[in-house]
Design a protein around this motif. Structure first.
Motif, mmCIF file in Angstrom:
data_model
loop_
_atom_site.group_PDB
_atom_site.id
_atom_site.type_symbol
_atom_site.label_atom_id
_atom_site.label_comp_id
_atom_site.label_asym_id
_atom_site.label_seq_id
_atom_site.Cartn_x
_atom_site.Cartn_y
_atom_site.Cartn_z
ATOM 1 N N LYS A 29 1.064 -1.322 0.226
ATOM 2 C CA LYS A 29 0.056 -0.095 0.002
ATOM 3 C C LYS A 29 0.890 1.301 -0.171
ATOM 4 C CE LYS A 29 -3.859 -2.457 2.624
ATOM 5 N NZ LYS A 29 -4.599 -2.217 3.798
ATOM 6 N N ASN A 30 1.906 1.159 0.715
ATOM 7 C CA ASN A 30 2.898 2.448 0.568
ATOM 8 C C ASN A 30 4.535 1.890 0.409
ATOM 9 O OD1 ASN A 30 4.616 4.549 1.286
ATOM 10 N ND2 ASN A 30 2.584 5.453 2.334
ATOM 11 N N GLN A 31 5.036 2.290 -0.594
ATOM 12 C CA GLN A 31 6.471 2.046 -1.296
ATOM 13 C C GLN A 31 7.428 2.173 -0.085
ATOM 14 O OE1 GLN A 31 7.602 3.415 -5.118
ATOM 15 N NE2 GLN A 31 9.616 2.697 -4.829
ATOM 16 N N LEU A 32 7.041 3.024 0.838
ATOM 17 C CA LEU A 32 8.054 3.639 1.603
ATOM 18 C C LEU A 32 8.265 2.709 2.909
ATOM 19 C CD1 LEU A 32 7.270 7.404 1.647
ATOM 20 C CD2 LEU A 32 9.188 6.269 0.958
ATOM 21 N N VAL A 33 7.468 1.637 2.997
ATOM 22 C CA VAL A 33 7.728 0.497 4.103
ATOM 23 C C VAL A 33 8.510 -0.341 3.840
ATOM 24 C CG1 VAL A 33 5.391 1.269 5.114
ATOM 25 C CG2 VAL A 33 5.605 -0.778 3.266
ATOM 26 N N PHE A 34 9.266 -0.318 2.528
ATOM 27 C CA PHE A 34 10.069 -1.429 1.991
ATOM 28 C C PHE A 34 11.448 -0.916 1.702
ATOM 29 C CE2 PHE A 34 12.054 -4.110 -1.602
ATOM 30 C CZ PHE A 34 11.965 -5.518 -0.714
ATOM 31 N N PHE A 35 12.393 -0.981 2.597
ATOM 32 C CA PHE A 35 13.802 -0.285 2.493
ATOM 33 C C PHE A 35 14.728 -1.148 2.906
ATOM 34 C CE2 PHE A 35 11.633 1.424 5.967
ATOM 35 C CZ PHE A 35 12.446 1.551 6.972
ATOM 36 N N PRO A 36 15.178 -2.361 2.394
ATOM 37 C CA PRO A 36 16.155 -3.244 2.813
ATOM 38 C C PRO A 36 17.593 -2.816 2.765
ATOM 39 C CG PRO A 36 15.215 -4.219 0.782
ATOM 40 C CD PRO A 36 14.134 -3.198 1.280
ATOM 41 N N PHE A 37 17.765 -1.710 1.818
ATOM 42 C CA PHE A 37 18.824 -1.127 1.380
ATOM 43 C C PHE A 37 18.948 0.344 1.753
ATOM 44 C CE2 PHE A 37 19.006 -4.697 -1.546
ATOM 45 C CZ PHE A 37 20.185 -5.341 -1.167
ATOM 46 N N GLY A 38 18.090 0.639 2.678
ATOM 47 C CA GLY A 38 17.983 2.121 2.849
ATOM 48 C C GLY A 38 16.993 2.814 1.844
ATOM 49 N N TRP A 39 17.008 4.004 1.966
ATOM 50 C CA TRP A 39 16.169 4.775 0.885
ATOM 51 C C TRP A 39 16.620 6.043 0.911
ATOM 52 C CZ3 TRP A 39 12.554 8.806 0.607
ATOM 53 C CH2 TRP A 39 11.661 8.736 -0.591
ATOM 54 N N GLY A 40 16.333 7.028 -0.121
ATOM 55 C CA GLY A 40 16.614 8.362 -0.123
ATOM 56 C C GLY A 40 17.970 8.524 -0.513
ATOM 57 N N PRO A 41 18.932 9.601 -0.341
ATOM 58 C CA PRO A 41 20.063 9.879 -0.734
ATOM 59 C C PRO A 41 20.937 8.865 -0.147
ATOM 60 C CG PRO A 41 19.264 11.763 0.875
ATOM 61 C CD PRO A 41 18.137 10.927 0.515
ATOM 62 N N ARG A 42 20.750 8.521 0.935
ATOM 63 C CA ARG A 42 21.913 7.452 1.670
ATOM 64 C C ARG A 42 21.520 6.209 1.316
ATOM 65 N NH1 ARG A 42 24.954 10.612 6.219
ATOM 66 N NH2 ARG A 42 25.957 8.663 6.311
ATOM 67 N N ILE A 43 20.760 5.767 0.252
ATOM 68 C CA ILE A 43 20.663 4.427 -0.113
ATOM 69 C C ILE A 43 21.886 3.762 -0.458
ATOM 70 C CG2 ILE A 43 20.182 4.886 -2.471
ATOM 71 C CD1 ILE A 43 17.945 2.673 -2.385
ATOM 72 N N CYS A 44 22.057 2.375 0.029
ATOM 73 C CA CYS A 44 23.256 1.597 -0.220
ATOM 74 C C CYS A 44 23.675 1.817 -1.678
ATOM 75 C CB CYS A 44 23.072 0.494 0.017
ATOM 76 S SG CYS A 44 24.300 -0.865 0.026
ATOM 77 N N LEU A 45 25.043 2.114 -1.911
ATOM 78 C CA LEU A 45 25.648 2.068 -3.164
ATOM 79 C C LEU A 45 25.973 0.909 -3.618
ATOM 80 C CD1 LEU A 45 28.447 4.931 -2.696
ATOM 81 C CD2 LEU A 45 26.773 4.934 -4.402
ATOM 82 N N GLY A 46 26.184 -0.233 -2.844
ATOM 83 C CA GLY A 46 26.600 -1.472 -3.310
ATOM 84 C C GLY A 46 25.376 -2.401 -3.549
ATOM 85 N N GLN A 47 24.038 -1.851 -3.693
ATOM 86 C CA GLN A 47 22.725 -2.551 -3.936
ATOM 87 C C GLN A 47 22.855 -3.305 -5.175
ATOM 88 O OE1 GLN A 47 19.444 -0.172 -3.751
ATOM 89 N NE2 GLN A 47 17.911 -1.887 -4.722
ATOM 90 N N SER A 48 23.179 -2.708 -6.248
ATOM 91 C CA SER A 48 23.393 -3.436 -7.659
ATOM 92 C C SER A 48 24.326 -4.458 -7.715
ATOM 93 C CB SER A 48 23.654 -2.436 -8.881
ATOM 94 O OG SER A 48 22.483 -1.483 -8.972
ATOM 95 N N PHE A 49 25.524 -4.239 -6.956
ATOM 96 C CA PHE A 49 26.721 -5.168 -6.855
ATOM 97 C C PHE A 49 26.487 -6.390 -6.274
ATOM 98 C CE2 PHE A 49 30.482 -7.088 -4.699
ATOM 99 C CZ PHE A 49 31.451 -6.795 -5.382
ATOM 100 N N ALA A 50 25.461 -6.177 -4.769
ATOM 101 C CA ALA A 50 25.298 -7.368 -4.027
ATOM 102 C C ALA A 50 24.173 -8.189 -4.981
ATOM 103 C CB ALA A 50 24.520 -6.852 -2.849
#
Length: 557
Positions: free
Chosen positions: A490-511
């Protein structure tokens, strides 16, 4: 005439005119000296008393007066939560809850919150109700827990100056430093320099390193299954080794052996860090030359020496035009050099220092290793629990790749595997919550929080919330991600396993690329099911891990 000697005074020598007046003068001088000494003692006593009073006052302010003021202010705004208890707040009760939760394995289900985060689960049962904001106590500091998506968004996307990462156990700096721990302009500069190294086009150059590590893992597992084609295997340490190999090869390329040594040292450092979290940290403890503290410093010095040597080698290779820029260290140095040239070599504080690059390398190790090994482990456990989804994922892999080695273009076509990974990240997020600290008076929603208040975003509660995910929130249902994250809840902001916003994990795509690649290879060669010896015991250490391993039965296809 005899010479008279007086205390604290040299002999006056023979004097023909010596009389009683001289004696009275000496006594007067002695009285003055005694008075000055008494005055000095009195002043010393008063200063010591003032210092003691200051210390007592500071302690009283920190541990009693300030918490009571903050509690009154929070309750005056309608917030509810536990009452402050001098001097530990809820820390001792939380420790007991964790201990009790870990004593026994839980039923084989994905309802893991009571075991993994018992303090969050209990707090919400006691104080939550209809409220999406409540508070507990982390020692003398109120900790505001937020379940409101819009407030979560505000915390994660806020401008500099409102929130910062709270100061932690200083032993953490031996393991995790770099961009993730910085604030303000320093964070922004590091982020701009590091970002290009994780661009998708750069990531493609690391696929050969990923593939080499996959080959070694598959070959090792085929040896385990032997002529019978079946074996029981704890995949948790296997994936830890694999993720360490990936980071060592992808981050350091030809210096793989040195990278492997750093990985082993950092694992030992992490173990020492976990031990420090199991007892109350006393400020200044790290300066006491205990056996563990000495070992921490020995490991730190060796890691620094190895990394400095590798950095100097890469910088020399770049100056000689010999670098092929196919590993993270080379890409980071290259990006740093470009940043330096763009902003002018004569500008102050331009680019990263050698120490900065070392800190970022340590982040590569911890974040890259932990995220990948944990995600791989929980995904294979989930696929072993849900054989229908394992079959669907294998069918998709065989359709895209057959028996050929996966490539990055084909990985993007694995929709079912992507759905499975997102669902695993929802149910078993590597980090169960994020904590920030207000560094000034901060308005969030209808509430005003003073400086020094902790703000906690309970990822695992939001990921398991029936309000946002439906009645099947604690069931394994990858279909919810069939149309992407935006349509899954119902709200995309309740899913943030890699963080969210400007500090979202840089290595997300790598992992995610790494995990997809190895899962595709495993599904091509093996089927997996839970071993009778497996006990479902997820627990929080630094990240969400299987407490006593992940024993599976592997069958060669």
């Amino acid at each position: 005439m005899k010479t008279l000697n007086y205390p604290h005074q040299q002999s006056p020598g023979p004097r023909s005119d010596f009389n009683k007046t001289d004696i009275h003068e000496v006594w007067r001088l002695e009285e003055l000296k005694g008075g000055r000494m008494a005055l000095n003692i009195w002043w010393t006593f008063m200063m010591a008393a003032a210092f003691a009073a200051s210390v007592v006052g500071s302690v009283a302010e920190l541990l009693w007066l300030r918490p009571r003021r903050l509690e009154r202010r929070l309750r005056a705004q309608g917030l509810i939560g536990s009452r402050y208890r001098f001097p530990f707040g809820d820390v001792r009760d939380d420790a007991k809850l964790f201990h009790e939760a870990r004593r026994n394995p839980m039923p084989l289900s994905h309802r893991i919150v009571p075991r993994v985060a018992p303090q969050l689960h209990l707090a919400w049962e006691l104080y939550g109700g209809e409220s999406k904001v409540l508070f507990t106590w982390m020692g003398p500091y109120p900790q505001i827990m937020i379940m409101d998506p819009e407030m979560v968004k505000e915390v994660l996307s806020t401008k500099f100056g409102n929130f910062e990462k709270p100061q932690t156990n200083p032993f953490v700096n031996y393991v995790i430093s770099g961009v993730g721990s910085y604030e303000g302009e320093k964070w922004a500069k590091h982020r701009r320099i590091i970002g290009p190294a994780f661009h998708l086009e750069k990531l493609k150059m690391m696929i050969p390193a990923f593939s080499t590590c996959c080959d070694e893992l598959i070959s090792r597992w085929e040896d385990y299954t032997g002529s019978r084609g079946v074996c029981e295997l704890d995949v948790w340490p296997e994936f830890q080794i694999f993720a360490g190999d990936i980071i060592s090869r992808a981050a350091f390329g030809n210096n793989y052996k040195d990278g492997r040594r750093i990985f082993e040292l950092q694992l030992e450092q992490i173990d020492l860090l976990v031990q420090s979290f199991q007892s109350l940290y006393i400020p200044g403890l790290r300066f006491i030359p205990t056996r563990k503290n000495k070992r921490r410093k020995e490991i730190h010095r060796e890691v620094i020496t190895l990394l400095k040597s590798m950095i100097k080698q890469r910088e020399l290779a770049m100056r000689n035009g010999e670098s092929n820029s196919d590993d993270l260290l080379s890409l980071l140095i290259e990006s740093n050099l470009s940043y330096f040239q763009e902003r002018g070599a004569h500008s102050p504080n331009v680019g990263l220092t050698t120490e900065d690059v070392i800190d970022e390398c340590k982040v590569f190790y911890f974040a890259g290793h932990e995220t990948a090994s944990i995600l791989l482990t929980w995904t294979l456990i989930a696929l072993s629990m849900h054989q229908n989804w394992q079959a669907r994922a294998r069918e998709e892999v065989m359709k895209v790749f057959g028996q050929n080695k996966p490539n990055i273009e084909g990985l993007n076509e694995l929709k079912i595997l992507t759905m499975i990974l997102l669902e695993v990240l929802r149910l078993y997020p590597p980090a169960t919550w994020l904590v920030r600290k207000t560094c000034k008076e901060t308005k969030l929603g209808k509430f005003a929080f003073p400086a020094g208040v902790l703000v906690a975003l309970p990822i695992i509660l939001l990921h398991h919330s029936r309000e946002y995910w439906g009645e099947d929130a604690e069931e394994f249902n990858p279909n919810r991600f069939a149309e992407g994250v935006s349509k899954a809840t119902k709200n995309q902001l309740v899913f943030f396993p890699f963080g969210w916003g400007p500090r979202i994990c840089l290595g997300q795509s790598f992992a995610l690329t790494e995990v997809k690649l190895v899962l595709a290879r495993i599904l091509q060669r093996f089927s997996a099911e839970l071993s009778p010896s497996y006990a479902h015991e997820p627990c929080l250490v630094l990240t969400l891990q299987p407490q006593n391993g992940a024993q599976l039965i592997l069958k060669k296809l």
